[in-house]
Design an enzyme around this catalytic site. Structure first.
Site, mmCIF file in Angstrom:
data_model
loop_
_atom_site.group_PDB
_atom_site.id
_atom_site.type_symbol
_atom_site.label_atom_id
_atom_site.label_comp_id
_atom_site.label_asym_id
_atom_site.label_seq_id
_atom_site.Cartn_x
_atom_site.Cartn_y
_atom_site.Cartn_z
ATOM 1 N N GLY A 27 -3.026 5.806 5.385
ATOM 2 C CA GLY A 27 -2.214 5.801 6.594
ATOM 3 C C GLY A 27 -1.132 4.740 6.570
ATOM 4 C CG HIS A 30 5.635 3.356 3.167
ATOM 5 N ND1 HIS A 30 5.857 3.911 1.918
ATOM 6 C CD2 HIS A 30 4.551 2.546 3.025
ATOM 7 C CE1 HIS A 30 4.971 3.444 1.054
ATOM 8 N NE2 HIS A 30 4.156 2.620 1.697
ATOM 9 N N GLY A 32 7.640 6.003 0.828
ATOM 10 C CA GLY A 32 6.941 6.208 -0.436
ATOM 11 C C GLY A 32 5.896 7.301 -0.328
ATOM 12 C CG HIS A 33 2.457 6.849 2.162
ATOM 13 N ND1 HIS A 33 2.770 5.704 2.857
ATOM 14 C CD2 HIS A 33 1.319 6.589 1.489
ATOM 15 C CE1 HIS A 33 1.831 4.796 2.634
ATOM 16 N NE2 HIS A 33 0.942 5.293 1.789
ATOM 17 C CG ASP A 146 -1.162 1.268 -5.333
ATOM 18 O OD1 ASP A 146 -1.314 0.056 -5.121
ATOM 19 O OD2 ASP A 146 -0.771 2.060 -4.465
ATOM 20 N NE ARG A 183 -3.271 -5.195 1.745
ATOM 21 C CZ ARG A 183 -4.023 -4.274 1.140
ATOM 22 N NH1 ARG A 183 -3.462 -3.442 0.272
ATOM 23 N NH2 ARG A 183 -5.311 -4.178 1.390
#
Length: 277
Positions: A27, A30, A32-33, A146, A183
């Protein structure tokens, strides 16, 4: 767009779908998602986005309780971007009993992020394997941001013979080079101005390697010293082979420069893949 919270309803909804793509998230979405969503839509007729803040991948001293939860806005963004199904399970849905079964991971999971965050990849792979079992996608999309997580999941899929194709989405960055991350919301204005220094230092290593430098240890420690002088606390900066994530040698051509560092109480990670001709 359908919002589903229980496993039985999700399986019933998906049973007649010819092709399914899954985008697992925690969740606080942004750009990127959303770029991963667009990739998913290119590879399957039905796109499922899961939203679940996974307690198993947080150590007791980490930010599980304060991790940003923005479900209403997340669902709005996903609907605007044409997602078919959002799966939002509660903790009791995914963990109806204590999770005693977990994977024994390969040594790569104990390096870099795994060394700094013991148990992190065990928590990640446990939940991802559960999601694969529940959704049964043909394709799953993970971000290169990641990078080590992506490689660990790829190995899990290969070694457990899972019928899922893992597709990587490129890291999406702000104009100053900062990799987008949930983050980043923790950063105040002053920290945000400094946050791109990690990316710049990793990129500087890549430029030096592309120019012929092969003393990787010197490049790593020079970057660590620069960041420390700028007020960071560096967990690691490392030049690695892309696939196996072993320390790179002068003979390797497919490289990735990975870094993790603290800016005050906020931990940022980043990486730059580099392919030498």
């Amino acid at each position: 767009m359908e919002i589903i919270t229980d496993i039985a309803s999700l399986r019933a909804r998906l049973q007649d779908e010819a092709s399914i793509a899954l985008v697992p998230t925690m969740g606080n979405l942004h750009a990127g998602h959303l770029s991963l969503v667009r990739i998913a839509q290119q590879h399957a007729g039905c796109t499922v986005v899961s939203i679940f803040v996974n307690r198993l991948q947080f150590a007791p001293h980490e930010d599980y309780d304060r991790y940003p939860r923005t479900q209403e806005n997340d669902c709005r963004l996903l609907e605007e971007n044409g997602v078919d199904i959002v799966f939002i399970p509660g903790e009791k849905t995914l963990f109806p009993v204590p999770q005693e079964f977990q994977l024994l991971l390969p040594p790569v999971a104990d390096t870099l992020e795994g060394a700094c965050r013991p148990g992190f990849f065990r928590g990640v792979t446990t939940v991802v394997l559960k999601l694969f079992n529940i959704v049964q996608p043909q394709v799953a999309i993970f971000g290169e941001k990641d990078y080590q997580q992506l490689q660990v999941i790829r190995r899990m899929v290969t070694q457990l013979n899972l019928p899922v194709e893992i597709i990587a989405g490129q890291t999406i960055r702000a104009e100053d080079g900062l990799a987008l991350s949930s983050r980043n919301n923790y950063l105040d204005n002053i920290q945000r101005q400094k946050a791109s220094e990690l990316a710049r230092n990793l990129k500087k290593i890549g430029e030096s390697i592309a120019s012929g430098e092969r003393n990787f240890s010197h490049l790593e420690w020079s970057a660590i010293e620069r960041l420390n002088m700028q007020g960071w606390k560096v967990d690691y900066i490392s030049v690695r082979q892309q696939c196996m994530l072993l320390p790179a040698t002068a003979c390797d051509s497919d490289l990735v420069i990975l870094g993790a560092a603290w800016l005050d109480k906020i931990r940022l990670i980043d990486n730059f893949p580099l392919i030498l001709s």
